[in-house]
Motif scaffolding. Structure first.
Motif, PDB file in Angstrom:
ATOM      1  N   MET A   1      46.396  39.811  44.656  1.00 57.72           N
ATOM      2  CA  MET A   1      45.149  39.847  45.402  1.00 57.72           C
ATOM      3  C   MET A   1      44.117  38.992  44.670  1.00 57.72           C
ATOM      4  SD  MET A   1      42.701  43.095  46.317  1.00 57.72           S
ATOM      5  CE  MET A   1      43.928  43.827  47.318  1.00 57.72           C
ATOM      6  N   SER A   2      43.449  38.185  45.427  1.00 56.33           N
ATOM      7  CA  SER A   2      42.397  37.341  44.874  1.00 56.33           C
ATOM      8  C   SER A   2      41.175  38.186  44.524  1.00 56.33           C
ATOM      9  CB  SER A   2      42.004  36.286  45.909  1.00 56.33           C
ATOM     10  OG  SER A   2      40.745  35.748  45.638  1.00 56.33           O
ATOM     11  N   ARG A   3      40.450  37.780  43.518  1.00 49.26           N
ATOM     12  CA  ARG A   3      39.268  38.547  43.124  1.00 49.26           C
ATOM     13  C   ARG A   3      38.191  38.492  44.195  1.00 49.26           C
ATOM     14  NH1 ARG A   3      35.909  35.934  38.099  1.00 49.26           N
ATOM     15  NH2 ARG A   3      34.051  36.994  38.730  1.00 49.26           N
ATOM     16  N   TRP A   4      38.226  37.523  45.093  1.00 52.25           N
ATOM     17  CA  TRP A   4      37.219  37.386  46.150  1.00 52.25           C
ATOM     18  C   TRP A   4      37.714  37.905  47.497  1.00 52.25           C
ATOM     19  CZ3 TRP A   4      32.990  36.871  43.735  1.00 52.25           C
ATOM     20  CH2 TRP A   4      32.929  36.131  42.568  1.00 52.25           C
ATOM     21  N   GLU A   5      38.888  38.501  47.533  1.00 55.62           N
ATOM     22  CA  GLU A   5      39.455  38.995  48.780  1.00 55.62           C
ATOM     23  C   GLU A   5      38.686  40.216  49.280  1.00 55.62           C
ATOM     24  OE1 GLU A   5      43.667  38.573  50.703  1.00 55.62           O
ATOM     25  OE2 GLU A   5      43.513  38.544  48.548  1.00 55.62           O
TER      26      GLU A   5
ATOM     27  N   ILE B   1      42.325  45.264  53.730  1.00 59.05           N
ATOM     28  CA  ILE B   1      43.729  45.225  53.321  1.00 59.05           C
ATOM     29  C   ILE B   1      44.202  46.641  53.018  1.00 59.05           C
ATOM     30  CG2 ILE B   1      45.343  44.348  51.590  1.00 59.05           C
ATOM     31  CD1 ILE B   1      43.234  42.112  51.089  1.00 59.05           C
ATOM     32  N   CYS B   2      45.379  47.006  53.523  1.00 54.51           N
ATOM     33  CA  CYS B   2      45.951  48.325  53.239  1.00 54.51           C
ATOM     34  C   CYS B   2      46.285  48.420  51.753  1.00 54.51           C
ATOM     35  CB  CYS B   2      47.211  48.535  54.077  1.00 54.51           C
ATOM     36  SG  CYS B   2      48.063  50.087  53.734  1.00 54.51           S
TER      37      CYS B   2
ATOM     38  N   CYS C   1      50.447  49.168  51.480  1.00 57.08           N
ATOM     39  CA  CYS C   1      51.484  48.163  51.747  1.00 57.08           C
ATOM     40  C   CYS C   1      50.991  46.725  51.685  1.00 57.08           C
ATOM     41  CB  CYS C   1      52.129  48.430  53.108  1.00 57.08           C
ATOM     42  SG  CYS C   1      51.100  48.006  54.534  1.00 57.08           S
ATOM     43  N   GLY C   2      49.663  46.511  51.627  1.00 63.16           N
ATOM     44  CA  GLY C   2      49.124  45.163  51.530  1.00 63.16           C
ATOM     45  C   GLY C   2      48.892  44.458  52.856  1.00 63.16           C
ATOM     46  N   TYR C   3      49.143  45.142  53.970  1.00 62.44           N
ATOM     47  CA  TYR C   3      48.926  44.545  55.287  1.00 62.44           C
ATOM     48  C   TYR C   3      47.454  44.205  55.470  1.00 62.44           C
ATOM     49  CZ  TYR C   3      48.784  44.094  60.382  1.00 62.44           C
ATOM     50  OH  TYR C   3      48.590  43.642  61.665  1.00 62.44           O
ATOM     51  N   LYS C   4      47.177  43.006  55.987  1.00 57.97           N
ATOM     52  CA  LYS C   4      45.796  42.572  56.213  1.00 57.97           C
ATOM     53  C   LYS C   4      45.447  42.786  57.679  1.00 57.97           C
ATOM     54  CE  LYS C   4      46.097  39.146  52.594  1.00 57.97           C
ATOM     55  NZ  LYS C   4      45.925  37.765  52.204  1.00 57.97           N
ATOM     56  N   TRP C   5      44.549  43.728  57.932  1.00 54.27           N
ATOM     57  CA  TRP C   5      44.163  43.985  59.320  1.00 54.27           C
ATOM     58  C   TRP C   5      42.930  43.210  59.725  1.00 54.27           C
ATOM     59  CZ3 TRP C   5      44.783  48.730  56.434  1.00 54.27           C
ATOM     60  CH2 TRP C   5      43.640  49.141  55.770  1.00 54.27           C
ATOM     61  N   GLY C   6      42.232  42.612  58.800  1.00 51.85           N
ATOM     62  CA  GLY C   6      41.104  41.744  59.116  1.00 51.85           C
ATOM     63  C   GLY C   6      39.773  42.466  59.148  1.00 51.85           C
ATOM     64  N   LYS C   7      38.779  41.722  59.587  1.00 54.47           N
ATOM     65  CA  LYS C   7      37.402  42.182  59.553  1.00 54.47           C
ATOM     66  C   LYS C   7      37.183  43.356  60.511  1.00 54.47           C
ATOM     67  CE  LYS C   7      32.958  40.201  58.904  1.00 54.47           C
ATOM     68  NZ  LYS C   7      32.291  38.976  58.586  1.00 54.47           N
TER      69      LYS C   7
ATOM     70  N   ALA D   1      38.167  50.903  47.247  1.00 52.51           N
ATOM     71  CA  ALA D   1      38.137  51.254  45.823  1.00 52.51           C
ATOM     72  C   ALA D   1      39.526  51.118  45.199  1.00 52.51           C
ATOM     73  CB  ALA D   1      37.607  52.669  45.637  1.00 52.51           C
ATOM     74  N   LYS D   2      40.558  51.534  45.916  1.00 58.07           N
ATOM     75  CA  LYS D   2      41.930  51.401  45.399  1.00 58.07           C
ATOM     76  C   LYS D   2      42.285  49.923  45.235  1.00 58.07           C
ATOM     77  CE  LYS D   2      43.593  55.728  47.349  1.00 58.07           C
ATOM     78  NZ  LYS D   2      44.441  56.346  48.379  1.00 58.07           N
ATOM     79  N   ASN D   3      41.895  49.098  46.205  1.00 56.59           N
ATOM     80  CA  ASN D   3      42.179  47.666  46.112  1.00 56.59           C
ATOM     81  C   ASN D   3      41.405  47.009  44.980  1.00 56.59           C
ATOM     82  OD1 ASN D   3      44.101  47.426  48.177  1.00 56.59           O
ATOM     83  ND2 ASN D   3      42.523  47.317  49.737  1.00 56.59           N
TER      84      ASN D   3
END
Length: 74
Positions: free
Chosen positions: A1-5, A10-11, A14-20, A44-46
């Motif tokens: 994961m990027s520090r600016w992500e 993001i879940c 599992c890391g799934y990206k659901w978007g804005k 917070a977890k991410n």
């Protein structure tokens, strides 16, 4: 994961990206794994995962130990 992500998009399981998401949406169910998340707890977890990855990242371990003297005028 990027520090600016965007960590709330993001879940954390599992890391799934659901978007804005609109800020008034406070809970999310991941479309990929079905995990239900409180938006802030998920973020917070991410953030925690990104911080742990950053602390043990390759750039940090390759850094040479250097000290710099700092003079303080009073």
């Amino acid at each position: 994961m990027s520090r600016w992500e965007a960590t709330s998009q993001i879940c954390s399981k599992c890391g799934y990206k659901w978007g804005k998401l609109d800020l008034k949406i406070r809970s999310v169910k991941c479309l990929n794994c079905g995990t239900e998340h409180d938006r802030d707890e998920n973020a917070a977890k991410n953030i925690n995962k990104a911080g742990i990855g950053h602390c043990h990242g390759s750039k940090r371990t390759q850094r040479q130990n250097k000290t710099t003297s700092v003079s303080v005028s009073q």
